[in-house]
Design a protein around this motif. Sequence first.
Motif, PDB file in Angstrom:
ATOM      1  N   LEU A   1       1.053  10.325  -3.584  1.00 35.26           N
ATOM      2  CA  LEU A   1       0.560  10.752  -2.276  1.00 35.26           C
ATOM      3  C   LEU A   1       1.718  11.214  -1.392  1.00 35.26           C
ATOM      4  N   SER A   2       1.444  12.133  -0.502  1.00 34.68           N
ATOM      5  CA  SER A   2       2.446  12.566   0.465  1.00 34.68           C
ATOM      6  C   SER A   2       2.643  11.490   1.526  1.00 34.68           C
ATOM      7  N   TYR A   3       3.762  11.565   2.255  1.00 31.04           N
ATOM      8  CA  TYR A   3       3.989  10.614   3.337  1.00 31.04           C
ATOM      9  C   TYR A   3       2.877  10.701   4.368  1.00 31.04           C
ATOM     10  N   ALA A   4       2.416  11.923   4.645  1.00 26.33           N
ATOM     11  CA  ALA A   4       1.364  12.110   5.654  1.00 26.33           C
ATOM     12  C   ALA A   4       0.072  11.425   5.232  1.00 26.33           C
TER      13      ALA A   4
ATOM     14  N   ARG B   1       7.031  15.773   3.380  1.00 25.06           N
ATOM     15  CA  ARG B   1       6.379  15.834   4.695  1.00 25.06           C
ATOM     16  C   ARG B   1       5.624  17.142   4.896  1.00 25.06           C
ATOM     17  N   ALA B   2       6.065  18.201   4.232  1.00 22.85           N
ATOM     18  CA  ALA B   2       5.387  19.494   4.345  1.00 22.85           C
ATOM     19  C   ALA B   2       4.095  19.528   3.544  1.00 22.85           C
ATOM     20  N   GLY B   3       3.843  18.484   2.750  1.00 23.50           N
ATOM     21  CA  GLY B   3       2.579  18.406   2.033  1.00 23.50           C
ATOM     22  C   GLY B   3       2.683  18.474   0.525  1.00 23.50           C
ATOM     23  N   MET B   4       3.880  18.680  -0.020  1.00 25.33           N
ATOM     24  CA  MET B   4       4.020  18.712  -1.474  1.00 25.33           C
ATOM     25  C   MET B   4       3.856  17.303  -2.025  1.00 25.33           C
ATOM     26  N   PRO B   5       3.045  17.100  -3.080  1.00 25.07           N
ATOM     27  CA  PRO B   5       2.893  15.771  -3.668  1.00 25.07           C
ATOM     28  C   PRO B   5       4.248  15.168  -4.036  1.00 25.07           C
TER      29      PRO B   5
ATOM     30  N   ARG C   1       0.830  -1.208   0.000  1.00 22.69           N
ATOM     31  CA  ARG C   1       0.000   0.000   0.000  1.00 22.69           C
ATOM     32  C   ARG C   1       0.868   1.263   0.000  1.00 22.69           C
ATOM     33  N   ILE C   2       2.024   1.185   0.651  1.00 26.61           N
ATOM     34  CA  ILE C   2       2.964   2.315   0.615  1.00 26.61           C
ATOM     35  C   ILE C   2       3.451   2.533  -0.815  1.00 26.61           C
ATOM     36  N   ALA C   3       3.844   1.437  -1.484  1.00 25.62           N
ATOM     37  CA  ALA C   3       4.325   1.542  -2.863  1.00 25.62           C
ATOM     38  C   ALA C   3       3.240   2.108  -3.776  1.00 25.62           C
ATOM     39  N   ALA C   4       2.003   1.662  -3.569  1.00 27.47           N
ATOM     40  CA  ALA C   4       0.897   2.166  -4.383  1.00 27.47           C
ATOM     41  C   ALA C   4       0.683   3.659  -4.135  1.00 27.47           C
TER      42      ALA C   4
END
Length: 219
Positions: free
Chosen positions: A17-20, A87-91, A8-11
Motif C-alpha cells: 500500500l502507498s503511504y497515503a 507519496r505520489a501514489g506508486m505502490p 497496521r502500518i507494517a501490514a
Amino acid sequence: MTQQDRQRIAAGLTDGLSYAEIARRLDRPTSTITREITRNGGPAGYRPQQAHQATIQRARRGTPAPPRADTPPDGLAEEELLERAIRAGMPTITARVHHDLMLSEDGRRTAAELTHRLKVSPASVSVAVNYLLQQGFVRRERDPQRRRDIYVIDDDAWYHAIMISERQTLESARAAMAAAENYGLDSPVGQRLAKTAAYLERVSLDIMESADRWRPLLR
C-alpha cells in the motif's frame, strides 16, 4: 501512535500500500505515516515492535531519532526519492523496484536479482515490473544464453513514461468530447465536457511537444 497502529502500518507495507492509503486507513495525516516509517527503518526495514520501543525511548530521552546505522549520508537523498514516489501514489513494492533499478550501476536487473535484493516474493516483483513496463519506466530484454528476462531502465525512461501518460490523457479527452456530442454541444453538460476535452487535449499536446524538445537532455 499505538502499537496496534504500527502493526497496521507494517501490514500495509507488506501489502504494497502507498503511504497515503495507509494513512487513510488509520485516519491519520500522510505526513505522520511518512515520518513514522522514515525514522524507523524505512519501508524495507520497518518493524512495528522495534518502532514502538524506539519511540518510547526517544520520548524518555527527549531527543530526536538517531540516523540509521546502515544509511550513509548520501543515502538520505536516495531514500527521499523513494518516499516521494510512494507519496505520489506508486505502490510501495513497485516504487522499490523502480528505485533499485534507477540506482543500479548499469540500470539492469533480473527478476531473481530484484527478488533477492528487495527480499520480496517473485510474484510481487512480477506485478511491479509489469506496472513499470506498462507505464514506460522500464523495458524488457531477453538473455538468449540463460533464457531469462532482464529489466532495464535507460536514459529515455522518463521520456517514454511521460509520452505514455499523455497519450492516455488524450484518449480521455477524446472520450470526453464524444460524450459531449452525445449530450449535445448546446446543453450545459455537453458544454462542460467539451471544455474539459479541449483543456486536456491542449495540455497533453503541449507536454508531449515539450518532452520531445527537451529529450536531448537525457542523452
